[in-house]
Design a protein around this motif. Structure first.
Motif, mmCIF file in Angstrom:
data_model
loop_
_atom_site.group_PDB
_atom_site.id
_atom_site.type_symbol
_atom_site.label_atom_id
_atom_site.label_comp_id
_atom_site.label_asym_id
_atom_site.label_seq_id
_atom_site.Cartn_x
_atom_site.Cartn_y
_atom_site.Cartn_z
ATOM 1 N N GLU A 13 27.881 11.883 19.775
ATOM 2 C CA GLU A 13 26.449 11.944 19.462
ATOM 3 C C GLU A 13 25.812 13.211 20.036
ATOM 4 O O GLU A 13 25.008 13.871 19.396
ATOM 5 N N VAL A 14 26.190 13.527 21.277
ATOM 6 C CA VAL A 14 25.551 14.658 21.954
ATOM 7 C C VAL A 14 26.065 15.990 21.425
ATOM 8 O O VAL A 14 25.291 16.926 21.197
ATOM 9 N N HIS A 15 27.380 16.094 21.228
ATOM 10 C CA HIS A 15 27.974 17.396 20.895
ATOM 11 C C HIS A 15 28.284 17.571 19.411
ATOM 12 O O HIS A 15 28.650 18.663 18.974
ATOM 13 N N GLY A 16 28.200 16.497 18.660
ATOM 14 C CA GLY A 16 28.415 16.617 17.223
ATOM 15 C C GLY A 16 29.876 16.690 16.825
ATOM 16 O O GLY A 16 30.195 16.975 15.673
ATOM 17 N N HIS A 17 30.775 16.464 17.747
ATOM 18 C CA HIS A 17 32.208 16.382 17.405
ATOM 19 C C HIS A 17 32.889 15.458 18.393
ATOM 20 O O HIS A 17 32.361 15.199 19.490
ATOM 21 N N VAL A 18 34.045 14.970 18.004
ATOM 22 C CA VAL A 18 34.738 14.063 18.916
ATOM 23 C C VAL A 18 35.324 14.857 20.093
ATOM 24 O O VAL A 18 35.652 16.036 19.931
ATOM 25 N N PRO A 19 35.427 14.231 21.250
ATOM 26 C CA PRO A 19 36.023 14.944 22.380
ATOM 27 C C PRO A 19 37.516 15.146 22.174
ATOM 28 O O PRO A 19 38.154 14.404 21.424
ATOM 29 N N VAL A 20 38.056 16.137 22.852
ATOM 30 C CA VAL A 20 39.511 16.348 22.805
ATOM 31 C C VAL A 20 40.239 15.161 23.431
ATOM 32 O O VAL A 20 41.318 14.760 23.003
ATOM 33 N N GLY A 21 39.632 14.577 24.442
ATOM 34 C CA GLY A 21 40.270 13.427 25.083
ATOM 35 C C GLY A 21 39.295 12.663 25.945
ATOM 36 O O GLY A 21 38.181 13.126 26.214
ATOM 37 N N VAL A 22 39.721 11.474 26.370
ATOM 38 C CA VAL A 22 38.927 10.666 27.305
ATOM 39 C C VAL A 22 39.857 10.192 28.417
ATOM 40 O O VAL A 22 40.960 9.686 28.141
ATOM 41 N N TRP A 23 39.411 10.370 29.643
ATOM 42 C CA TRP A 23 40.185 9.953 30.803
ATOM 43 C C TRP A 23 39.305 9.014 31.628
ATOM 44 O O TRP A 23 38.067 9.156 31.629
ATOM 45 N N SER A 24 39.921 8.084 32.350
ATOM 46 C CA SER A 24 39.098 7.198 33.186
ATOM 47 C C SER A 24 39.824 6.862 34.472
ATOM 48 O O SER A 24 41.053 7.003 34.581
ATOM 49 N N ALA A 25 39.037 6.429 35.459
ATOM 50 C CA ALA A 25 39.590 6.113 36.779
ATOM 51 C C ALA A 25 38.825 4.918 37.348
ATOM 52 O O ALA A 25 37.619 4.797 37.144
ATOM 53 N N PRO A 26 39.533 4.055 38.077
ATOM 54 C CA PRO A 26 38.900 2.834 38.571
ATOM 55 C C PRO A 26 38.265 2.988 39.954
ATOM 56 O O PRO A 26 38.645 3.864 40.739
ATOM 57 N N GLY A 27 37.328 2.090 40.246
ATOM 58 C CA GLY A 27 36.912 1.887 41.630
ATOM 59 C C GLY A 27 37.985 1.092 42.359
ATOM 60 O O GLY A 27 39.026 0.772 41.791
#
Ligand code: GAF
Length: 504
Positions: A13-27
């Motif tokens: 929505e913000v950048h007008g294209h899909v991100p190259v990737g998504v990474w996540s990390a837990p608490g």
């Protein structure tokens, strides 16, 4: 929708294209082993199901830009900064946690010009390591944009962890070891599923860069991503039969802990570059720690970054901070997290004061860290204010080892959790009224054990709660807070969840 899905969607929505990737990390919560990490000791955390996710794409203008989206759905933008201009003090507030990681990775030689969109669901300021999850997710995202995936812990190679440390005379002079497995040694070399021998453990200290950097900001209120980032304890704490003699920290306790098997061990040298230049997760944790210590200005140890990066589902992570060796211990006890809603900040002076006290005590005792102090040491020569700090660290290390042994044996860890809380409350003095109330109410209603978790001064407690008393414990904790007109705590069950990684 998971934080990773939300991050991807909002990025588009913000950048007008899909991100190259998504990474996540837990608490994380720490089952036991509090304020031992910066003393080169032992910790036993597990990862929470709650995560911070970072959607990312590279930029070509040499800048880094970050946006967080909190619960209200409104994006907060940090000013884009030229990567080359990143320097401690240049950025404050939540974006320091993001740009500090870029600064640390830039110095390590990685390109970090990127657009990042961050969201998550870890309660902030609750002592659940939301800020470390943020930093770890950012680190993996920035590395991932260069197609670098850190080497995961090797699984499984069962081998015992080293333990040992020399006992000290009342004047701080190292004494000859009196139990097997004590000595100053280096971590034994890989996989040898036998009890620890007299291996030497010289691997220099867990490497806390920049330890006492003061000042800085905290991830509290400005929550990146989401719901919130933001004396006596005596001997009785070593469970029966695990600790001999008392002059050495845990010769037999370690032996018991280490010899049990059934877990999964990953062992690295002190540094952590893997084959082909791929960094290990241990190395990434140190880069993140450098960012937090020297860029953000919070003098924290390695517990939280390591937990976020190296934990695996269904296990607690038994980590020897000094050597970096870790073992995944199966853990499935039902844990209730009690967020007291008393906010805490690791950049506040109280945390740094404790750390400095430990460093002063170690210097006076003539050791590199309190890890090397044995349980039988006479602390009478130390200034009065330092004695309880040392007592906590020494007994807490013992309790971690004893907890590992108990988990392997399938015996009760409740008394160890209780002793840990008492030590943190009375000796280390990092608990607070609300944490004490939560612990007392939980145990009074049938929890097998409970203790504060994390840095303290607010934040969260954990309780091991059998399903049969779960409702009663929750009711009792809520009632204890309501009776005292305290803000209602947030309660949730937590099972050991996966560590950080790439989601898409
Ligand atoms: C905080 C710090 F970040 C950790 O490094 C650790 O010292 C912990 O407090 C106390 O065990 O979470």
């Amino acid at each position: 929708m998971t934080p990773a899905d939300r991050a991807a969607e909002r990025f588009r929505e913000v950048h007008g294209h899909v991100p190259v990737g998504v990474w996540s990390a837990p608490g994380r919560v720490n089952l036991i082993g509090e304020h031992t990490d910066y003393n080169d000791g032992f910790v036993l955390p597990f990862a929470l199901p709650h995560r911070v996710a970072v959607a990312a794409s590279p930029r070509t203008d040499g800048r880094i830009a970050a946006i967080t989206v909190g619960d209200d759905g409104i994006p907060q933008r940090a000013e884009p900064v030229p990567v080359a201009a990143l320097t401690p003090g240049r950025v404050t507030g939540w974006s320091a946690y993001v740009y500090g990681v870029a600064w640390s990775l830039r110095d390590a030689g990685f390109p970090v010009s990127a657009n990042l969109l961050i969201t998550g669901d870890i309660p902030t300021g609750a002592g659940l390591s939301s800020s470390h999850a943020l930093q770890c997710a950012v680190a993996l995202a920035l590395l991932g944009l260069s197609d670098i995936t850190p080497i995961p812990d090797p699984l499984p190679t069962a081998s015992p962890l080293p333990l040992p440390a020399p006992a000290l005379s009342p004047h701080g002079t190292p004494l000859a070891s009196t139990a097997p497995g004590t000595g100053t040694g280096a971590p034994p070399s890989p996989p040898a599923p036998s009890p620890p021998s007299t291996a030497t453990t010289t691997t220099p200290g867990g490497t806390t860069p920049g330890g006492t950097t003061p000042g800085g900001t905290t991830p509290g209120g400005t929550t990146p991503g989401g719901t919130t980032p933001g004396g006596t304890t005596p001997g009785g704490t070593t469970p029966g039969g695990t600790t001999p003699g008392g002059t050495t920290p845990g010769g037999a306790a370690l032996a018991a802990a280490a010899a049990g098997g059934g877990g999964v061990t990953a062992r690295f040298g002190g540094g952590g570059e893997g084959g082909g230049g791929r960094p290990s997760l241990e190395q990434v944790a140190r880069w993140v720690q450098r960012s937090e210590n020297d860029f953000v200005g919070a003098p924290t140890g390695l517990l939280d970054q390591t937990a976020s990066l190296r934990c695996v589902a269904g296990h607690a992570l038994f980590l020897d901070v000094r050597s970096g060796a870790a073992e995944h211990i199966p853990f499935d006890a039902p844990v209730l997290v009690i967020d007291t809603r008393v906010r805490h900040s690791l950049a506040d002076s109280a945390y740094g004061d404790r750390r400095q006290g430990c460093e002063r005590a170690a210097a006076l005792l003539g050791v590199g860290s309190l890890r090397e102090v044995g349980t039988g040491v006479d602390l009478g020569g130390l200034p009065e204010d330092l004695r309880p700090l040392v007592r906590h660290v020494v007994t807490e290390n013992e309790r971690v080892l004893a907890t590992v042994a108990a988990l392997r044996a399938g015996t009760d860890i409740g008394p160890l959790l209780a002793a840990s809380h008492a030590s943190l409350r009375d000796d280390y003095r990092v608990s607070c009224r609300e944490l004490d109330i939560a612990v007392e109410a939980a145990v009074g209603a049938g929890a097998l054990g409970a203790r504060m978790t994390g840095g303290g001064f607010g934040g969260s407690a954990i309780a091991v709660v059998p399903p049969a008393v779960d409702d009663a414990v929750r009711d009792a904790v809520r009632a204890a807070f309501a009776d005292r007109s305290l803000t209602a705590p947030r309660l949730f069950a937590a099972a050991p969840s996966p560590g950080a990684g790439r989601d898409r």
